[in-house]
Write a protein that holds these residues in place. Structure first.
Motif: not given
Length: 540
Positions: A16-28, A163-171, A196-203
């Motif tokens: 649940m926590v991972s998916r909620v953060l995943g939703f936040v990541r997708t929204w961002v 993973n989602n926390v790191v990705s959200i920060v990079m986004l 491209i580097a920030v978006l792809g590399g951050g993921a």
């Protein structure tokens, strides 16, 4: 049984926590690059390869091999430690080789996935940053399945949150540095190497952290990893045989996925729902599957493997039946709820193209129940050490999916992605029916009467609840640009109201139909209410 319940609850909370953060990541992400823009579809196409391979790895090849094999190896004098190190060493080498080759083939893979011209060049640029994810996704699954086999379920479930926390920060860094594009207005020639580097590399950075953090939990289960290249004498032959069938299944599924992406990319530059919309809808679709099905089955999987090793088919059938009925009770509700609230849900992610995203979401949600039941059946076969049969019934799904997706080329662009989603749901439903028949033949008996008896009650109750939900959506203006779809806040409020009404009706219908599984769940709830514990009994 209590231990399984605690494990399932822990897994569900982590998911649940991972998916909620995943939703936040997708929204961002959608605020950064939009839902139907050329750049968004290029990014989604580039990540299709590692995500597709991970889906097969996680749901097939490693789960099919590692858990049963490690359970069997636990009888060795060292508790299976040597076997685990040899198997993980081999897996690391294989995933590194696959990731390296795939990255070098990025330009050709872009064309293979239907990209052309300037769009293909952008896909290729993203792919150079995204394809190394194959190694880290494989490593994450490899290390996590070892922990699961040793009954340490938490790290594997909670690591994606990091993973989602790191990705959200990079986004957020991307939006601050280059600006957002929620309306999908950024032209394809506006993308720079830095963007491209920030978006792809951050993921990729987020996924690398997700994988490497699992090494820190090995000592808790009595393991210390070291590379071991001495593979003789540890009976890797049986694992190799199992891997052969799952690898064949991987190839077939990849071909189907390749065709899906090619057909979706025929409208990728037409400002309609395409690869990104499908990926976003799939994320929403996977939320109840991950929280309910994966959490419950992961806790039961090791038990079923132990029962299979002991040839205790009665206990095996009991666990399979309990897992299937428990999952179906919850998933039937979620499937109908997603269909009913598809437009408000989509508004939360994108207000500009919510109707098209909602249509794709409906297409996937239709197949949620058979998708989750199929997940249980696949794990049952893997626990029995049978990877050949899943390959056979997956061929049925692949054939139907390929034929159906190609026919989607005849659909107008606005509804092509929805058509693909419906085809995927239909093919998965047929696959689940065939798989259930083959499992029943293998076990001779499957507790089918109780499973089907519960399933029709769940579905009937969910349909009635869905009717109530549709009325609420209509009253809130969900089909006429009213309150339910005016903005993100109104959509969230509407989703909550729809969910509460549907849940109340669903629970009422289950009670009216005297559903056994609902009675057990209600008794569990009553047992947690102060002053009621002495008058209620938990499920057996």
């Amino acid at each position: 049984m209590a231990s399984v319940g605690r494990a399932s609850a822990m897994l569900a909370s982590g998911t649940m926590v991972s998916r909620v953060l995943g939703f936040v990541r997708t929204w961002v992400l959608l605020q950064a690059i939009g839902a139907i823009a050329d750049g968004a579809n290029a990014y989604s196409t580039a990540t299709q390869v590692p995500n597709s391979i991970y889906a097969i790895i996680a749901q097939g090849i490693l789960s099919a091999i590692l858990v049963p094999q490690i359970v069997r190896a636990s009888v060795h004098a060292d508790g299976g430690k040597a076997y685990i190190n040899k198997l993980v060493t081999l897996g690391i080498l294989i995933f590194f080789a696959v990731a390296t080759v795939a990255t070098l083939l990025s330009p050709w893979l872009a064309v293979l996935f239907g990209a052309r011209g300037a769009f293909a060049q952008l896909v290729t640029a993203f792919a150079y940053w995204s394809l190394p994810q194959i190694f880290f996704l494989g490593l994450y699954t490899l290390l996590g399945e070892v922990l699961n086999a040793r009954k340490s379920f938490g790290p594997f479930t909670w690591a994606p949150a990091l993973n989602n926390v790191v990705s959200i920060v990079m986004l957020i860094v991307f939006i601050v540095a280059f600006g957002g594009d929620p309306g999908s207005h950024r032209p394809i020639d506006a993308w720079t190497p830095g963007m491209i580097a920030v978006l792809g590399g951050g993921a990729t950075l987020g996924i690398a952290v997700q994988a490497l953090v699992l090494f820190f939990f090995w000592r808790r289960v009595g393991l210390t990893f070291r590379f071991d290249f001495h593979w003789r004498g540890v009976d890797l032959g049986s694992a190799g045989k199992a891997a052969g069938w799952t690898f064949a299944m991987l190839i077939g599924t990849q071909v189907a996925g390749l065709i899906e992406t090619n057909v979706a990319n025929t409208v990728a530059t037409l400002n309609v729902a395409s690869v990104t919309a499908m990926a976003t809808a799939w994320l929403i679709f996977m939320l109840p599957h991950s929280i309910v099905a994966v959490s419950i089955v992961t806790a039961y999987y090791t038990r079923m493997a132990e029962h299979a090793r002991a040839a205790d088919h009665a206990s095996f059938r009991s666990d399979f039946s309990t897992a299937t009925r428990t999952i179906s009770l919850l998933i039937c509700f979620f499937s109908v709820a997603i269909i009913v609230a598809a437009y408000p849900i989509s508004v939360v992610f994108t207000t500009a193209s919510y109707v098209q995203l909602g249509n794709v979401l409906i297409g996937y949600a239709v197949g949620l129940v058979p998708f989750c039941i199929l997940f249980v059946i696949q794990r049952a076969f893997y626990a029995l050490g049978d990877t050949r049969t899943p390959f056979m019934f997956t061929l049925v799904q692949i054939a139907i999916a390929i034929a159906g997706v190609l026919l989607c080329l005849l659909i107008v662009p606005e509804y092509r992605a929805m058509g693909i989603a419906l085809v995927v749901s239909g093919a998965g439903t047929v696959q689940a029916v065939v798989a259930a028949f083959l499992l029943r033949r293998k076990l001779r008996r499957l507790d089918g009467r109780r499973i089907l008896g519960g399933l029709w009650r769940f579905l009937a109750s969910a349909v009635v609840a869905g009717g109530a939900g549709l009325l609420v959506v209509w009253l809130l203006g969900g089909y006429s640009d009213g309150f339910a779809v005016q903005g993100k806040l109104t959509a969230i409020v509407s989703i909550a109201v729809i969910g509460v009404v549907m849940l109340a009706v669903y629970a009422g219908m289950l009670r009216v139909l005297r559903t056994q599984e609902f009675g057990a769940a209600w008794a569990m709830v009553q047992g947690r209410i102060p002053g009621r514990s002495g008058r209620s009994r938990g499920p057996e």
